[in-house]
Design a protein around this motif. Sequence first.
Motif, PDB file in Angstrom:
ATOM      1  N   LEU A   1      -7.335  23.631 -40.606  1.00 44.73           N
ATOM      2  CA  LEU A   1      -8.343  24.647 -40.921  1.00 44.73           C
ATOM      3  C   LEU A   1      -9.521  24.559 -39.960  1.00 44.73           C
ATOM      4  CD1 LEU A   1     -10.882  23.073 -42.405  1.00 44.73           C
ATOM      5  CD2 LEU A   1      -9.382  23.115 -44.367  1.00 44.73           C
ATOM      6  N   GLU A   2     -10.280  25.636 -39.912  1.00 46.51           N
ATOM      7  CA  GLU A   2     -11.501  25.660 -39.122  1.00 46.51           C
ATOM      8  C   GLU A   2     -12.504  26.589 -39.787  1.00 46.51           C
ATOM      9  OE1 GLU A   2     -10.312  26.959 -35.284  1.00 46.51           O
ATOM     10  OE2 GLU A   2      -9.973  29.058 -35.885  1.00 46.51           O
ATOM     11  N   LEU A   3     -13.790  26.349 -39.519  1.00 46.68           N
ATOM     12  CA  LEU A   3     -14.865  27.153 -40.095  1.00 46.68           C
ATOM     13  C   LEU A   3     -15.087  28.397 -39.253  1.00 46.68           C
ATOM     14  CD1 LEU A   3     -17.181  27.413 -42.169  1.00 46.68           C
ATOM     15  CD2 LEU A   3     -18.616  26.150 -40.551  1.00 46.68           C
TER      16      LEU A   3
ATOM     17  N   ILE B   1     -13.246  30.285 -44.230  1.00 42.52           N
ATOM     18  CA  ILE B   1     -12.366  29.308 -43.587  1.00 42.52           C
ATOM     19  C   ILE B   1     -11.054  29.983 -43.201  1.00 42.52           C
ATOM     20  CG2 ILE B   1     -10.924  27.272 -44.053  1.00 42.52           C
ATOM     21  CD1 ILE B   1     -13.224  26.136 -45.644  1.00 42.52           C
ATOM     22  N   ALA B   2     -10.624  29.737 -41.968  1.00 43.82           N
ATOM     23  CA  ALA B   2      -9.306  30.160 -41.510  1.00 43.82           C
ATOM     24  C   ALA B   2      -8.393  28.941 -41.538  1.00 43.82           C
ATOM     25  CB  ALA B   2      -9.391  30.738 -40.106  1.00 43.82           C
ATOM     26  N   TYR B   3      -7.143  29.173 -41.874  1.00 45.09           N
ATOM     27  CA  TYR B   3      -6.241  28.024 -41.975  1.00 45.09           C
ATOM     28  C   TYR B   3      -4.795  28.450 -41.730  1.00 45.09           C
ATOM     29  CZ  TYR B   3      -4.891  29.893 -46.533  1.00 45.09           C
ATOM     30  OH  TYR B   3      -4.419  30.700 -47.535  1.00 45.09           O
ATOM     31  N   VAL B   4      -3.976  27.496 -41.385  1.00 42.83           N
ATOM     32  CA  VAL B   4      -2.521  27.666 -41.399  1.00 42.83           C
ATOM     33  C   VAL B   4      -1.977  26.602 -42.340  1.00 42.83           C
ATOM     34  CG1 VAL B   4      -2.247  28.694 -39.133  1.00 42.83           C
ATOM     35  CG2 VAL B   4      -2.268  26.211 -39.346  1.00 42.83           C
ATOM     36  N   SER B   5      -0.940  26.942 -43.094  1.00 38.41           N
ATOM     37  CA  SER B   5      -0.349  25.971 -44.011  1.00 38.41           C
ATOM     38  C   SER B   5       1.166  26.112 -44.020  1.00 38.41           C
ATOM     39  CB  SER B   5      -0.898  26.177 -45.428  1.00 38.41           C
ATOM     40  OG  SER B   5      -0.513  27.432 -45.940  1.00 38.41           O
TER      41      SER B   5
END
Length: 616
Positions: free
Chosen positions: A453-455, A230-234
């Motif tokens: 997030l995205e897969l 999973i890619a994400y920004v937080s």
Amino acid sequence: MSKKASSAISRFFMWGLMGLLIAGLLSFAVTDFGGSSYTVATVGEEEIDTNLYANGLQTELNSFQQQLGTSIPLSTALQFGIDRQVLSTLVTRAALDNETAETGLSVGDDFVRQQVLTTPAFQGLTGEFDREAYADALRRSGLDEEEFEDSLRKDTARGILQGAIVSGIAPSTAMVDAALSYGFERRGFTWARVDATNLPTPVGAPTDADLTAYYEANPEEFTTLEAKKIAYVSLTPEMILDTVEVDETVLRETYDDRIAFYQRDERRLVERLVLGTDAAAAEAKARLDAGEITFDELVAERGLDLADIDLGDQSKDELGDAGDAIFAMAEPGITDPLPTTLGAAIFRMNAIFPAENTSYEEALPSLRDEFAQDRARRVITDSVGDLDDLLAGGATLPEVAEETDAVYGELLWDGTLAEGIAASQAFRAAANAVQDGDFAEVIETEDSAIFALELVETIAPTLEAYDDVVARVIAGWEQQETANAVAAHAETIKTALETGTDLASQGLTATVETEVLRTDFIADVPAEFLTTVFATDEGTVSVLPAGDASYVIHTDLIQGPDTTSPDYETAKAGLSDQSSSQIAQDLIAAFGIALQNDLDITTNTAVINAVHAQFN
């Protein structure tokens, strides 16, 4: 069947259904049909009108919502078939009404009049029948007096018919006795736990061949879970704390507003029991000192609860004349009788709170952190729109991180990670739900952070290399071999017991249980322990392996139910009533189906849909 049971069943159907009718008619109504009476269904010569169907539908919807613990629209409830359930009930009722009409079964006007006069919903403040209340209740239900009284008459007649159908039924004595014999059968047994400490010799060290065989025989223990990359920004409040500006004037004003918290006199946490007179207080204190009574018991003796005498934390001045003595105490305890404005009293001092003297400079770091955290949360909330706009404009997650204060990251998600952003319940739920091709959206966490997030890809389960998991292989082998050795030793003990020895001679601590029921609780044993006990014959020994331990059980005595037990009598009465009620319901249902098979039944789908529309 006894007269008492028969009478109870008859009253259940006659009066129970009448009460439901009255309550139902007064609870809800569909009135937007132009003043005309519409028919939902026809059963023989009986018609089911819209109000009756709507009442039943509302009742079922309310019940369904209570079960779910939330409100739902009728359209959702219809997917679970509550409309079919309501209509089926009404059709059965109409079939019974049709039968009472054909057989001429009815009740007189005097009976109906008496029911109306004694219905609480139709009574005024004096408890007497109030015609205006009666008319108003019927008006709200969309009925006139003739319609309501006709419904009441039908319901009563139906109850008489149902009472006649179930009259004389009785549950099977053999069935009740068998159920009670099973539930109240008792066991006496002796048991002991066997574990690794009881082994004559400890389990030896494994060979390489042993470990390899264990690794190959248990691949599921060494296979990774399916994972999602999973890619994400937080963006969390902690990330921007250093960039948040806090107005020093606001901090000073907040300190001044909270001065009572930062600057406090020494205080005591106390309870005060007023005895009134000096003599009464002295007598009470003497009983306390002699150990004849506790302070809590003394409070209860005065008819008070501890909450009634709790003063909370008090300053010396707030305690008045008792202040000096209480503040002279170096530790919690009970005072001698002391004067108060209410008379002589005994105080229990429970805690000492030292004086607080926190300066502005000392309080400043925590105040600044508090306000910075709050400001950071508001900045993050304001940032949601910017992140949404970037994502909607086609920006990738790395690009979002470049354009904002958000941080980009990647992780492998298998449902077990619980640190960083993955500690958030919102993130975990989103990670579990995300699928290939899903659009990244901004989500707020329970602690005011935001993320999207995205897969990236799904990683299939993989058998880990032996060299990478050798420590786990050793631990698994040792656990398995120990459990096997313990189970084998327990079997040896079982054989010894069968030849006449006892548990103590085998080096075990025996526990003796008597008159144990199937439903009893025994601490520190497996869930299937009593199932094993009740599956064995008297005088036999059984072994129950359970993980790293085994249980050796000797069944000493099998006893039938104690029929003199109050619990047994209560259970017998309840089981008989439950069985009678179930048989009665089954008979009524079967009779209703038989009637329906001989009747013409039609339903009006258009009217049913119109009723449903009223709920929306």
